[in-house]
Design an enzyme around this catalytic site. Structure first.
Site, PDB file in Angstrom:
ATOM      1  N   LEU A  19       0.826  -1.196   0.000  1.00  0.00           N
ATOM      2  CA  LEU A  19       0.000   0.000   0.000  1.00  0.00           C
ATOM      3  C   LEU A  19       0.864   1.251   0.000  1.00  0.00           C
ATOM      4  CD1 LEU A  19      -3.051   0.438  -0.001  1.00  0.00           C
ATOM      5  CD2 LEU A  19      -2.952   0.725   2.481  1.00  0.00           C
ATOM      6  N   GLN A  71      -4.998  -6.634  -6.792  1.00  0.00           N
ATOM      7  CA  GLN A  71      -5.352  -7.152  -5.478  1.00  0.00           C
ATOM      8  C   GLN A  71      -6.551  -6.393  -4.931  1.00  0.00           C
ATOM      9  OE1 GLN A  71      -3.294  -6.580  -1.571  1.00  0.00           O
ATOM     10  NE2 GLN A  71      -2.931  -8.791  -1.713  1.00  0.00           N
ATOM     11  N   CYS A 101      -3.713  -8.434   5.246  1.00  0.00           N
ATOM     12  CA  CYS A 101      -3.382  -7.118   5.788  1.00  0.00           C
ATOM     13  C   CYS A 101      -3.892  -6.987   7.221  1.00  0.00           C
ATOM     14  CB  CYS A 101      -4.005  -6.025   4.916  1.00  0.00           C
ATOM     15  SG  CYS A 101      -3.658  -4.350   5.518  1.00  0.00           S
ATOM     16  N   LYS A 140      -3.990 -14.157  -1.120  1.00  0.00           N
ATOM     17  CA  LYS A 140      -2.753 -13.898  -0.357  1.00  0.00           C
ATOM     18  C   LYS A 140      -3.144 -13.822   1.108  1.00  0.00           C
ATOM     19  CE  LYS A 140       1.451 -11.156  -0.144  1.00  0.00           C
ATOM     20  NZ  LYS A 140       1.493 -10.912   1.306  1.00  0.00           N
ATOM     21  N   HIS A 172       2.031 -15.605   3.414  1.00  0.00           N
ATOM     22  CA  HIS A 172       3.002 -14.899   4.249  1.00  0.00           C
ATOM     23  C   HIS A 172       3.194 -15.759   5.485  1.00  0.00           C
ATOM     24  CE1 HIS A 172       4.469 -10.809   5.980  1.00  0.00           C
ATOM     25  NE2 HIS A 172       5.004 -11.816   6.659  1.00  0.00           N
ATOM     26  N   ASN A 212       5.975 -16.007   1.067  1.00  0.00           N
ATOM     27  CA  ASN A 212       6.297 -14.594   1.263  1.00  0.00           C
ATOM     28  C   ASN A 212       6.637 -14.407   2.741  1.00  0.00           C
ATOM     29  OD1 ASN A 212       4.284 -11.705   1.773  1.00  0.00           O
ATOM     30  ND2 ASN A 212       6.315 -11.666   0.879  1.00  0.00           N
ATOM     31  N   GLY A 214       9.923 -12.263   5.116  1.00  0.00           N
ATOM     32  CA  GLY A 214      11.284 -12.401   5.627  1.00  0.00           C
ATOM     33  C   GLY A 214      12.356 -12.668   4.594  1.00  0.00           C
ATOM     34  N   ARG A 241       9.530  -5.661   0.570  1.00  0.00           N
ATOM     35  CA  ARG A 241      10.358  -4.477   0.808  1.00  0.00           C
ATOM     36  C   ARG A 241      11.789  -4.622   0.302  1.00  0.00           C
ATOM     37  NH1 ARG A 241       6.047  -4.312   3.206  1.00  0.00           N
ATOM     38  NH2 ARG A 241       5.084  -2.386   3.895  1.00  0.00           N
TER      39      ARG A 241
END
Length: 344
Positions: A19, A71, A101, A140, A172, A212, A214, A241
């Site tokens: 986001l 998404q 999220c 996700k 994740h 996903n 780490g 990131r």
């Protein structure tokens, strides 16, 4: 059995939806670095699409971004079906439902990780979207939330979406704590459980599953595409990131993941490719900072990288900022690199 045209992002390398970060300018920049990576939109809520008055803002993208995934955030099956159909009309390659999220803002609207507690609703949402589009529909998610048993929660979610023919799941590998942790802390504090994701692949071998969380580089992600601690290999992996802050690592995706034998694109060529796109953006009333903010890490870790970042940060926001700002920033990089070469 899926045909290549039906493959989902869960069977590929992808850059995570983030986001305020992975907007259309970010995706166009990332596409210069990798022709094969799957890219994601930011999460877009169904309300923004259905009740908003600016569809181009929420669904607009450049055809050169493909393959790109839309998404969606929402929990109303009818609304999600409508938005998925619009996403397909607008040329997206896949629709992904956000079940991960942890933000309080989205929890209040039954969006994101709180849906981990409602696997049947998630399955209803996936089913409704699949009936409205021909492109893949994926999920996700997290491995669980709060006090849930991780093994039980992710198994139940996969079991329910499997029953409606989900086209892939990106997991994740952390829990999300909806009470007591900020979204930032939820990306770092809950422990990673990679083995659990691999066990889910063994339990549901026919579902494409990507991992996903780490992962700091491509090499770490590639470990999960092979047998991992004696467990089945996964189908894909996603960087977030790490790819945004050090974007040049994307230049190795096509060779390391897809077996392409061409040399990685140079940073200089990336800048050259971006200039016409930026010029078009400026000529239609856009601001330079809207694009360059995604390019700050292009020279991360190299001589001149800080000068590049500083010059763009200090000048790209100005109302009269033009392509010259980028050219000046690159010149500072070259001068620093030449200075270092002379010292060597």
């Amino acid at each position: 059995m899926q045909t290549p045209s039906q493959e989902s992002s869960a069977q590929h390398f992808s850059v995570a939806p983030m986001l305020d970060w992975t907007d259309r300018h970010c995706r166009y920049f990332h596409r210069q670095l990798s022709r094969k990576a799957w890219l994601y939109s930011e999460m877009v809520t169904t309300g923004a699409i259905i009740y908003g008055e600016n569809l181009p803002r929420f669904l607009g993208h450049n055809k050169d971004e493909a393959p790109v995934v839309l998404q969606l955030g929402g929990s109303n099956s009818s609304d999600l079906a409508k938005c998925a159909a619009l996403g397909e009309e607008w040329g997206y390659s896949e629709i992904n439902l956000n079940v991960g999220c942890p933000s309080e803002r989205v929890q209040n609207n039954m969006i994101g990780a709180c849906l981990m507690a409602h696997p049947k609703l998630v399955a209803e949402n996936v089913n409704a979207m699949k009936k409205s589009v021909k492109i893949p529909v994926t999920v996700k998610c997290r491995i669980g939330i709060d006090d849930q048993n991780e093994e039980e929660s992710i198994f139940e979610l996969l079991q329910t979406v499997d029953q409606v023919g989900v086209d892939g799941v990106i997991i994740h590998a952390r829990k999300a704590w909806l009470q007591g942790l900020s979204p930032k802390d939820n990306r770092e504090v809950p422990p990673l459980n990679y083995d659990l994701v691999h066990r889910m692949k063994q339990a549901f071998p026919h579902i494409p599953i990507a991992i996903n969380g780490g992962l700091q580089n491509l090499q770490q992600g590639l470990l999960h595409l092979n047998e991992y601690n004696g467990l089945d290999a996964l189908d894909g992996f996603m960087l977030g990131r790490a790819a945004y802050e050090r974007p040049y690592i994307l230049s190795e995706v096509d060779s390391l993941y897809y077996g392409q034998n061409h040399a990685p694109i140079s940073r200089e060529k990336v800048i050259e490719n971006m200039l016409p796109y930026i010029e078009d953006h400026l000529q239609t009333g856009g601001k330079l900072i809207q694009i360059t903010r995604h390019m700050l890490g292009l020279f991360h870790g190299l001589p001149g990288g800080r000068l590049w970042r500083r010059h763009l940060s200090e000048n790209a926001y100005k109302s009269d900022a033009s392509l010259e700002v980028i050219q000046q920033a690159y010149q500072k990089v070259r001068q620093e690199q030449e200075r270092m070469e002379l010292r060597a």
